[in-house]
Design a protein around this motif. Structure first.
Motif, mmCIF file in Angstrom:
data_model
loop_
_atom_site.group_PDB
_atom_site.id
_atom_site.type_symbol
_atom_site.label_atom_id
_atom_site.label_comp_id
_atom_site.label_asym_id
_atom_site.label_seq_id
_atom_site.Cartn_x
_atom_site.Cartn_y
_atom_site.Cartn_z
ATOM 1 N N GLU A 24 17.314 44.363 -0.519
ATOM 2 C CA GLU A 24 17.515 45.338 0.549
ATOM 3 C C GLU A 24 16.424 45.198 1.609
ATOM 4 O OE1 GLU A 24 17.806 50.214 1.150
ATOM 5 O OE2 GLU A 24 17.609 49.323 -0.860
ATOM 6 N N GLY A 25 16.836 45.302 2.857
ATOM 7 C CA GLY A 25 15.899 45.231 3.971
ATOM 8 C C GLY A 25 16.452 45.963 5.175
ATOM 9 N N SER A 26 15.826 45.766 6.296
ATOM 10 C CA SER A 26 16.282 46.402 7.529
ATOM 11 C C SER A 26 16.055 45.448 8.681
ATOM 12 C CB SER A 26 15.542 47.718 7.775
ATOM 13 O OG SER A 26 14.151 47.478 7.929
ATOM 14 N N GLU A 27 16.874 45.606 9.712
ATOM 15 C CA GLU A 27 16.714 44.805 10.927
ATOM 16 C C GLU A 27 16.990 45.691 12.129
ATOM 17 O OE1 GLU A 27 21.149 42.776 11.291
ATOM 18 O OE2 GLU A 27 19.458 41.579 10.578
ATOM 19 N N LYS A 28 16.362 45.313 13.243
ATOM 20 C CA LYS A 28 16.442 46.135 14.440
ATOM 21 C C LYS A 28 17.587 45.653 15.320
ATOM 22 C CE LYS A 28 12.621 47.403 16.264
ATOM 23 N NZ LYS A 28 11.322 47.429 16.994
ATOM 24 N N ASP A 29 18.392 46.602 15.784
ATOM 25 C CA ASP A 29 19.473 46.296 16.702
ATOM 26 C C ASP A 29 18.867 45.914 18.059
ATOM 27 O OD1 ASP A 29 21.557 46.636 18.748
ATOM 28 O OD2 ASP A 29 22.754 47.413 17.082
ATOM 29 N N PRO A 30 19.188 44.721 18.598
ATOM 30 C CA PRO A 30 18.560 44.293 19.856
ATOM 31 C C PRO A 30 18.929 45.176 21.045
ATOM 32 C CG PRO A 30 20.336 42.792 19.214
ATOM 33 C CD PRO A 30 20.115 43.717 18.069
ATOM 34 N N GLU A 31 20.044 45.889 20.983
ATOM 35 C CA GLU A 31 20.465 46.718 22.116
ATOM 36 C C GLU A 31 19.924 48.143 22.013
ATOM 37 O OE1 GLU A 31 24.673 46.520 22.401
ATOM 38 O OE2 GLU A 31 24.725 44.364 22.868
ATOM 39 N N THR A 32 20.109 48.751 20.853
ATOM 40 C CA THR A 32 19.692 50.153 20.704
ATOM 41 C C THR A 32 18.272 50.297 20.167
ATOM 42 O OG1 THR A 32 20.583 50.295 18.456
ATOM 43 C CG2 THR A 32 22.084 50.773 20.275
ATOM 44 N N GLY A 33 17.753 49.266 19.523
ATOM 45 C CA GLY A 33 16.428 49.352 18.938
ATOM 46 C C GLY A 33 16.384 50.087 17.620
ATOM 47 N N GLU A 34 17.542 50.543 17.132
ATOM 48 C CA GLU A 34 17.587 51.263 15.871
ATOM 49 C C GLU A 34 17.606 50.276 14.697
ATOM 50 O OE1 GLU A 34 20.962 53.763 15.891
ATOM 51 O OE2 GLU A 34 20.229 55.088 17.495
ATOM 52 N N LYS A 35 16.984 50.703 13.615
ATOM 53 C CA LYS A 35 16.955 49.887 12.414
ATOM 54 C C LYS A 35 18.150 50.197 11.528
ATOM 55 C CE LYS A 35 11.986 49.028 12.088
ATOM 56 N NZ LYS A 35 10.781 49.127 11.209
ATOM 57 N N THR A 36 18.771 49.165 11.028
ATOM 58 C CA THR A 36 19.915 49.321 10.143
ATOM 59 C C THR A 36 19.624 48.638 8.808
ATOM 60 O OG1 THR A 36 20.939 47.313 11.041
ATOM 61 C CG2 THR A 36 21.550 49.435 12.039
ATOM 62 N N GLN A 37 20.222 49.176 7.767
ATOM 63 C CA GLN A 37 20.020 48.620 6.442
ATOM 64 C C GLN A 37 20.842 47.339 6.273
ATOM 65 O OE1 GLN A 37 21.714 50.790 3.089
ATOM 66 N NE2 GLN A 37 19.845 50.466 1.912
ATOM 67 N N VAL A 38 20.222 46.314 5.741
ATOM 68 C CA VAL A 38 20.903 45.045 5.486
ATOM 69 C C VAL A 38 20.536 44.577 4.086
ATOM 70 C CG1 VAL A 38 20.978 44.354 7.917
ATOM 71 C CG2 VAL A 38 19.017 43.706 6.502
ATOM 72 N N PHE A 39 21.407 43.739 3.536
ATOM 73 C CA PHE A 39 21.168 43.130 2.231
ATOM 74 C C PHE A 39 21.218 41.617 2.396
ATOM 75 C CE2 PHE A 39 22.569 47.345 1.125
ATOM 76 C CZ PHE A 39 21.764 47.685 0.034
ATOM 77 N N ARG A 40 20.255 40.954 1.815
ATOM 78 C CA ARG A 40 20.204 39.499 1.879
ATOM 79 C C ARG A 40 20.238 38.929 0.467
ATOM 80 N NH1 ARG A 40 15.487 38.255 6.368
ATOM 81 N NH2 ARG A 40 16.674 38.829 8.221
ATOM 82 N N GLU A 41 20.837 37.755 0.384
ATOM 83 C CA GLU A 41 20.872 37.068 -0.900
ATOM 84 C C GLU A 41 19.572 36.309 -1.121
ATOM 85 O OE1 GLU A 41 25.607 36.115 -1.729
ATOM 86 O OE2 GLU A 41 24.231 34.508 -1.202
ATOM 87 N N LEU A 42 19.062 36.409 -2.328
ATOM 88 C CA LEU A 42 17.894 35.645 -2.757
ATOM 89 C C LEU A 42 18.227 34.983 -4.082
ATOM 90 C CD1 LEU A 42 14.916 34.765 -2.646
ATOM 91 C CD2 LEU A 42 14.328 36.933 -3.755
ATOM 92 N N CYS A 43 18.110 33.675 -4.123
ATOM 93 C CA CYS A 43 18.403 32.959 -5.366
ATOM 94 C C CYS A 43 17.447 33.413 -6.461
ATOM 95 C CB CYS A 43 18.284 31.456 -5.146
ATOM 96 S SG CYS A 43 19.562 30.789 -4.037
ATOM 97 N N SER A 44 17.992 33.647 -7.632
ATOM 98 C CA SER A 44 17.193 34.172 -8.741
ATOM 99 C C SER A 44 16.158 33.179 -9.236
ATOM 100 C CB SER A 44 18.106 34.574 -9.900
ATOM 101 O OG SER A 44 19.041 35.544 -9.478
ATOM 102 N N ASP A 45 16.384 31.906 -9.019
ATOM 103 C CA ASP A 45 15.428 30.873 -9.426
ATOM 104 C C ASP A 45 15.554 29.726 -8.431
ATOM 105 O OD1 ASP A 45 13.450 29.644 -10.830
ATOM 106 O OD2 ASP A 45 14.585 29.361 -12.676
ATOM 107 N N ALA A 46 14.706 28.745 -8.568
ATOM 108 C CA ALA A 46 14.712 27.606 -7.653
ATOM 109 C C ALA A 46 14.340 26.356 -8.426
ATOM 110 C CB ALA A 46 13.736 27.849 -6.491
ATOM 111 N N PRO A 47 14.688 25.184 -7.912
ATOM 112 C CA PRO A 47 14.339 23.942 -8.611
ATOM 113 C C PRO A 47 12.857 23.630 -8.475
ATOM 114 C CG PRO A 47 15.382 23.443 -6.519
ATOM 115 C CD PRO A 47 15.468 24.934 -6.686
ATOM 116 N N GLN A 48 12.397 22.768 -9.341
ATOM 117 C CA GLN A 48 11.010 22.295 -9.271
ATOM 118 C C GLN A 48 10.969 20.822 -9.643
ATOM 119 O OE1 GLN A 48 7.870 23.508 -12.232
ATOM 120 N NE2 GLN A 48 6.933 24.411 -10.412
#
Length: 543
Positions: A100-124
């Motif tokens: 969960e995160g937030s991003e600012k609307d470029p027109e209104t300047g209001e912050k909205t809630q957003v969800f981003r995917e994050l891989c649970s693991d990564a290669p090594q």
């Protein structure tokens, strides 16, 4: 090289064994790392000869180029490597978690809630030494722009379909390896050098077998003698018992084994071409058998060269896994997971390959990021490891002592008095403690199993008595918002405390403009062609 590292190297010379530089493991180790041992042709730094790779130490896989000068065979080798490596790299892409995160609307300047995917693991990926990382970078640079038979204009010598994708992954991994503290691509000699000191030079430490010899020298031998034996011991045929695989080959192996094996392959391949041109099927069948036999002999010879280094890499992993993990490993690995997720998303979006040369803004962002991560890594390692903190104490950047007195005091310059207690401690350290200099008290340390990280308490140096060995600090923060300090916010007499003269949180660098807003002197308008690859802002977002 720090004073503590120098002392550890001198102690290694005296004791004849590797000496510890850390009490915890400062790098993340995957439960399923991909070990990769490359070899290159002599005189051709970018020409692959063979590679041994796998996630199972008992079942390595080998890919080779029977004739490194043959472009078609080189592409076949890269196609086989891609078929083996890409499934591993892509196997972490599907298991994700929602952040969960937030991003600012470029027109209104209001912050909205957003969800981003994050891989649970990564290669090594783990290679024997730093030269192996450089070789993978060369492979990535030479393959990510290759045209394939599926392109609209494939051109001469089209590459197999998955080869450019392999190049893009290798480029991403080797670029990420330049960021301090990251663990997507690691060299085993670098891992060992961070945690143990030997009595030899940094260049000699790049020979993995020689470096490991300092950890457990045979009875009757010192580490130096064991390392020399690992570097130079040969069998009755004059071949090294521990070939360097670094990724260059031994000249005597090239002369006595590799060159004749490639010559046999060339002769068999020439006979096959001649029989095919003449239409002589029996001769062609005999030539095919000769080609298979020549490839088999070459595979056997290269496997014998690669196996000792393969075992050494896994032995190094065993040594590292014996150390308890540092408290900040999970935080840094999360950054690697974001980096992996971002590259996955760029590939899925169909963005072009990474550019040959970064524009000015992207280069500045990368440099700022690496400087910022180096500062963060130094702080985190100092908080996780008493030996790392000892380096700062020896350099006069931190001090540890026992509290002798806590005197209440107040700042009455404002509307209401604010607590500014004086804490005096006795220490044997000799920090660069100028009057009025800012100091930071470390309160609590993170545990390997997780939990809250350390918090800093800001103070300033109020008095220094070198004769008595005492330092008095005025505490400025971390006491709550009441008129009196909250219970437990101040140290008690007799309590050991540690203060640093550097901040425990890394400041963000100044924002940089977008590439299309930079002047023409730095690659921007007017008439500047857009650079290929992801924008600087998009790359920074996920790094």
């Amino acid at each position: 090289m720090s004073l503590l590292t120098t002392l550890a190297r001198l102690e290694a010379v005296r004791s004849g064994r590797a000496e510890p530089l850390a009490t915890v493991r400062h790098r993340h180790l995957s439960d399923r790392p991909m070990v990769l041992v490359p070899l290159t042709a002599a005189g051709e730094s970018g020409a692959p000869l063979a590679v041994m790779l796998g996630t199972d130490r008992e079942r390595p896989r080998v890919h080779l180029v029977p004739q490194p000068l043959n472009r078609t065979l080189r592409f076949d080798f890269l196609a086989g490597l891609a078929a083996d490596l890409l499934p591993y790299l892509e196997s972490f892409a599907e298991d994700v978690e929602q952040i969960e995160g937030s991003e600012k609307d470029p027109e209104t300047g209001e912050k909205t809630q957003v969800f981003r995917e994050l891989c649970s693991d990564a290669p090594q990926l783990i290679v024997p030494n730093g030269a192996g990382v450089q070789h993978l970078a060369l492979l990535g640079r030479s393959t990510r722009f290759r045209r394939t038979a599926e392109d609209a204009e494939p051109g001469p010598y089209p590459a197999p379909v998955r080869v450019p994708l392999l190049g893009r992954w290798l480029t991403h991994l080797t670029d990420r390896a330049q960021v301090p503290g990251t663990c997507l691509l690691l060299s085993m000699t670098g891992l060992l050098a961070r945690h143990w000191a030997t009595g030899q030079s940094h260049l000699e430490d790049q020979h993995l077998a020689a470096r490991l010899a300092w950890h457990a020298p045979p009875d009757g031998l010192t580490g130096a003698e064991a390392a020399e034996r690992a570097e130079s011991a040969r069998d009755d045929r004059g071949q090294l018992l521990h070939p360097p695989a670094g990724p260059a080959t031994d000249p005597q192996f090239d002369e006595a084994v590799l060159a004749p094996a490639i010559a046999r392959y060339d002769a068999a391949a020439a006979a096959l071409r001649h029989a095919a041109e003449q239409g002589d099927e029996p001769a062609a069948e005999r030539a095919r058998d000769a080609v298979r036999a020549a490839v088999g002999q070459l595979r056997e010879a290269l496997t014998a060269v690669l196996l000792p280094t393969w075992r050494d890499v896994w032995h190094g992993l065993d040594l590292l896994r014996a150390l308890p993990p540092a408290g900040h490993l999970a935080e840094r690995w999360t950054g690697d997971r974001w980096s992996y997720t971002g590259h996955r998303d760029r590939l899925a979006a169909g963005e072009p390959p990474q550019p040959r040369q970064d524009d000015a803004v992207t280069a500045a962002r990368k440099l700022a990021q690496r400087e910022r991560e180096q500062a963060r890594l130094d702080v985190q390692e100092a908080l996780d490891d008493p030996l790392a903190m000892a380096e700062h104490r020896l350099a006069g950047e931190a001090f540890t002592g026992v509290v002798t007195e806590v005197v209440p005091d107040y700042d009455t310059s404002g509307r209401s008095p604010k607590p500014r207690p004086l804490v005096t401690l006795r220490t044997t350290d000799r920090p660069h403690a100028d009057l009025g200099r800012e100091a930071h008290r470390v309160r609590g340390f993170p545990r390997p199993e997780g939990g809250a990280g350390p918090s800093a308490q800001k103070a300033e140096i109020a008095a220094v008595d070198q004769a008595a060995g005492t330092i008095t600090l005025r505490v400025l923060s971390g006491m709550g918002r009441r008129k009196e300090p909250e219970p437990g916010s101040l140290p008690e007499p007799g309590e050991p405390v540690t203060f640093t003269l550097f901040e425990l949180t890394v400041r963000q660098s100044a924002p940089l403009p977008d590439p299309d807003e930079t002047p023409w002197t730095h690659g921007g308008p007017p008439g500047a062609a857009p650079a290929a690859g992801p924008s600087a802002a998009a790359a920074e977002e996920w790094e």
